[in-house]
Design a protein around this motif. Structure first.
Motif, PDB file in Angstrom:
ATOM      1  N   CYS A 513       0.844  -1.196   0.000  1.00  0.00           N
ATOM      2  CA  CYS A 513       0.000   0.000   0.000  1.00  0.00           C
ATOM      3  C   CYS A 513       0.882   1.250   0.000  1.00  0.00           C
ATOM      4  N   ALA A 515       0.216   4.067   0.939  1.00  0.00           N
ATOM      5  CA  ALA A 515      -0.036   4.925   2.089  1.00  0.00           C
ATOM      6  C   ALA A 515       0.588   4.365   3.369  1.00  0.00           C
ATOM      7  N   CYS A 516       0.495   3.047   3.565  1.00  0.00           N
ATOM      8  CA  CYS A 516       0.932   2.500   4.846  1.00  0.00           C
ATOM      9  C   CYS A 516       1.988   1.404   4.673  1.00  0.00           C
ATOM     10  N   CYS A 531      -5.779  -3.059   0.440  1.00  0.00           N
ATOM     11  CA  CYS A 531      -4.813  -2.925   1.522  1.00  0.00           C
ATOM     12  C   CYS A 531      -5.456  -3.566   2.745  1.00  0.00           C
ATOM     13  N   CYS A 536      -4.606   1.444   8.265  1.00  0.00           N
ATOM     14  CA  CYS A 536      -4.028   2.207   7.145  1.00  0.00           C
ATOM     15  C   CYS A 536      -4.566   3.643   7.161  1.00  0.00           C
TER      16      CYS A 536
END
Ligand SMILES: [Zn+2]
Length: 787
Positions: A513, A515-516, A531, A536
């Motif tokens: 992911c 983002a995370c 994800c 997240c």
């Protein structure tokens, strides 16, 4: 030359006259194109003695006239006569004179275009003539059919048969003028009744406050006039507005049309004033006194007194506007000032309106088709958005003869963009979006391109498979299509990739992911990658955005950027945490804190939602899979209230979920998939935790109303009333009596109307409507006897 004779001290270029605390500044004028030919008018002048010069009323009026002329040249004609600096100085001079002589201020002074105090709400405004909509055609066959329906054109074969005009994509306004003075502006609404937005409209500089009496030997201004036109936000102003909203952490407007509509429908006219809106006029309707029903001499006197009041009073009393314009009807073409629509367009320009510079007149169908093709090509270069082109019969007598069918005039059609329009642009990148359930969706980032009159800069790519199927590489030239106004789609690589130069790069679906950095997995049964990290930040942000969005709980002023920053700062992990935020929290967000004004506004906005959110919207805001806003409406009555829900989940969860499931399955519109999904969501202990945190933060959604207790068997049940004219009490009070007795009150007369209740000076359209639909007209006394 001209200026020096009347006010030699005002334009002291190196020392503008002292200004007072006026907050009014002219809207930022970005462009600074100007012609030099009139700048020499503004020589350095002299004579300011430091105490502020004295100036006569006549001189002040000349100043205002000059300022209005410059403003008209700049905003309407797009051909500035003086530099921005010179304009600003003259503006400040007028302001200064007005500050010293408040009694002189004329209503059409350009300094008045800054917007008054906020309004409590919009009032309804009935249009003196209905604003019709247009039938659509989509190709030249449709036009041929239209041309055939028109039949024989006007009496004079020399008169061009059609006009072709861009169809601007904005907010329609109807402006009313009495003796050349703007007395009301209203939105289109349903075509008969709109919302009154006069204070907002006066801030739009392309809307003349008073009409110029006509130049170039043009028509004089009719005594009563309705002007229809479109308010748009030019593309550069739209881009700047969204940049500013981004910076303030506010949600972006989706497109210039929404932005224009949102800017006009502001209760605070100062906000309208701050947006660089543009009004383009396209229809002039001359209005005349409706003598039908034989007006009594006393009525006539009252009418004239009202009409005189409209010209003289400041501010304008909208009740008087209503009384005057309710008695007017469109003047027949035979007695009107124009023979053709084109003449009306030219007259509007003379009166001071902006008309579209791309308007054309065409001898016949063939030329109209050619012009449509020309304009279609040009649309991409215009600085405002259009959603088609309008073809109108030019001869007004023919228009009148053709009349209208239902709400569509038979003498005009909108030629809509072919849905198959395709453009080629560059694929700059493929980004991925993380949804609130963790779904990872690729998004094509495009070099901005005009498509169907709008600018597109991104397109959806449903999933990895689609990217592969299209064989997309970053840097490719791609064909893009926008079908029916939905989000554009990529059709494929242009020329099968033969335009590639080797610089293109392949794109790989992320394995983690973005983002995370959490793992991405595919659900067994669907092609969706997700994800799987429950904490997240991108998913959290998407969930909070959904909760705070317009269709859910609607927290004003909480834009995506702020949500991201609140999450990144650790101040919130869920929407429930919003209800525990404090002002100091917001002021201290990591990086640059929120400004105090904005922070207070946000706190207020959150607080309002504590007690003003319906339970259905709240449930929808939770983002339970398969529970859309309509399903939430169905489920809310079964849940009862947030507190009840928490109680039951805490004390007897299994019994509660069992009976809730059974009830859902009995509810029309709720299927087993929804029931299962709700059950899954509510049986998760994390959900109870979340709900309790909402509750602890004071969130108290409004339970659904019990079955409405209207006086169903009241004396007026089943009857619909239309009220018109002055009565012994305000009409709202009379309406309340009717409703309390089980009746309904409607704004317009139709076949469904039972009675028209006429007070003093009833609206002529309502009385006529009653005759048309054979509805009985009664007086207030008769109504009261029925209660
Ligand atoms: Zn993630």
């Amino acid at each position: 030359m001209y200026v020096q004779t009347w006010v030699p001290w005002v334009l002291c270029l190196d020392r503008p006259p002292p200004t007072t605390q006026f907050t009014a500044t002219p809207a930022r004028r970005v462009r600074s194109r100007f012609t030099m030919n009139e700048t020499h008018d503004l020589h350095v002048l002299h004579g300011d003695d430091g105490n502020g010069p004295t100036v006569t009323l006549a001189e002040y009026r000349e100043l205002v006239a000059r300022l209005a002329k410059f403003a008209h040249a700049y905003y309407v004609l797009d051909a500035p006569l003086v530099t921005d600096d010179a304009y600003d100085r003259l503006y400040r001079s007028v302001e200064a004179v007005e500050a010293r002589n408040p009694a002189w201020v004329v209503p059409d002074s350009p300094t008045r275009r800054v917007g008054g105090p906020p309004l409590a709400g919009f009032r309804k405004a009935r249009h003196p003539a209905p604003l019709l909509s247009l039938a659509n055609v989509f190709d030249s066959d449709g036009l041929v059919a239209f041309d055939r329906r028109i039949g024989v054109a006007g009496p004079d074969p020399e008169i061009p048969r059609y006009t072709v005009e861009p169809k601007l994509d904005g907010l329609t306004l109807a402006l009313l003028y009495a003796d050349g003075r703007l007395v009301r502006a209203a939105t289109r609404g349903d075509g008969e009744i709109g919302e009154e937005v006069t204070p907002q409209a006066t801030t739009i500089r392309t809307i003349p406050l008073t009409l110029s009496m006509g130049v170039n030997g043009g028509q004089g201004v009719p005594r009563f006039l309705m002007i229809r036109g479109e308010v748009t936000l030019p593309l550069d102003a739209f881009a700047r507005l969204n940049e500013a909203r981004d910076a303030a952490g506010e949600a972006n407007y989706q497109n210039p049309r929404n932005a224009a509509a949102g800017s006009v429908r502001q209760l605070d006219p100062r906000i309208t004033a701050s947006r660089a809106l543009r009004f383009t006029a396209y229809t002039a309707t001359v209005l005349t006194l409706d003598e039908g029903g034989g007006a009594l001499p006393l009525d006539q006197l009252a009418f004239e007194a009202d009409a005189a009041d409209l010209v003289a009073s400041d501010p304008i009393d909208q009740d008087v506007v209503t009384r005057v314009f309710d008695r007017l009807r469109p003047l027949g073409v035979a007695s009107g000032p124009f023979a053709t629509h084109w003449e009306a367009l030219l007259a509007m320009r003379d009166w001071g309106f902006r008309t579209n510079p791309h308007n054309r007149q065409c001898v016949g169908l063939e030329e109209a088709v050619a012009v449509l093709a020309d304009l279609q090509e040009l649309r991409a270069t215009w600085d405002e958005e259009t959603d088609g082109l309008v073809v109108k019969v030019n001869d007004l007598a023919t228009q009148e003869r053709l009349g209208s069918v239902a709400k569509d005039p038979r003498w005009a059609v909108a030629y809509k963009v072919a849905v198959s329009e395709v453009v080629v642009t560059r694929l700059l990148d493929i980004a991925v979006q993380i949804g609130r359930t963790g779904a990872v969706t690729p998004l094509a980032v495009l070099e901005p391109v005009r498509l169907g009159g709008v600018t597109v800069s991104s397109a959806t790519l449903h999933n990895d498979d689609q990217v592969r199927a299209l064989d997309l590489r970053i840097g490719d030239w791609v064909r893009v299509q926008r079908a029916g106004g939905v989000i554009p789609a990529i059709l494929g690589v242009d020329l099968d990739g033969s335009r590639r130069d080797g610089q293109e790069t392949e794109w790989a679906f992320p394995t983690a992911c973005p983002a995370c950095d959490g793992p991405i997995a595919r659900d067994g049964d669907e092609a969706v990658a997700r994800c799987t990290n429950a904490s997240c930040p991108a998913q959290r942000s998407a969930r909070v955005r959904h909760f705070a969005g317009r269709s859910a709980v609607d927290i004003a002023g909480l834009g995506g950027n702020w949500i991201d920053r609140l999450i990144a700062s650790g101040l919130i992990t869920s929407a429930a945490d919003l209800y525990h935020l404090t002002l100091p929290d917001l002021l201290a967000i990591d990086g640059q804190g929120m400004g105090e004004i904005l922070a207070r506004k946000l706190c207020d906005a959150i607080d309002r939602t504590r007690r003003q959110t319906s339970l259905a919207r709240f449930l929808f805001g939770l983002g339970i899979r398969h529970v859309g806003s309509e399903t939430a409406e169905l489920v809310a009555p079964l849940v009862g209230s947030l507190d009840a829900l928490c109680d039951r989940l805490r004390t007897d969860r299994d019994d509660f979920l069992g009976s809730l499931g059974a009830q859902m399955l009995e509810t029309k519109g709720v299927g087993p998939v929804v029931a299962q999904s709700v059950n899954d969501a509510l049986s998760n202990p994390a959900m109870l935790e979340l709900l309790e945190r909402f509750s602890a933060g004071g969130m108290s959604p409004v339970p659904p109303a019990q079955s409405p207790k209207t006086a169903e068997d009241g004396p007026l049940s089943g009857k619909t009333f239309v009220l018109t004219g002055a009565m012994s009490e305000p009409r709202e009070s009379i309406a309340a009596l009717v409703v309390a007795a089980g009746g309904k009150v409607s704004d317009s007369v139709s076949g469904a109307t039972s009675f028209v209740v006429a007070g003093e000076k009833p609206g002529s359209s309502k009385i006529k409507g009653a005759a048309k639909h054979s509805v009985t007209v009664i007086n207030e006394e008769a109504l009261r006897s029925m209660l």
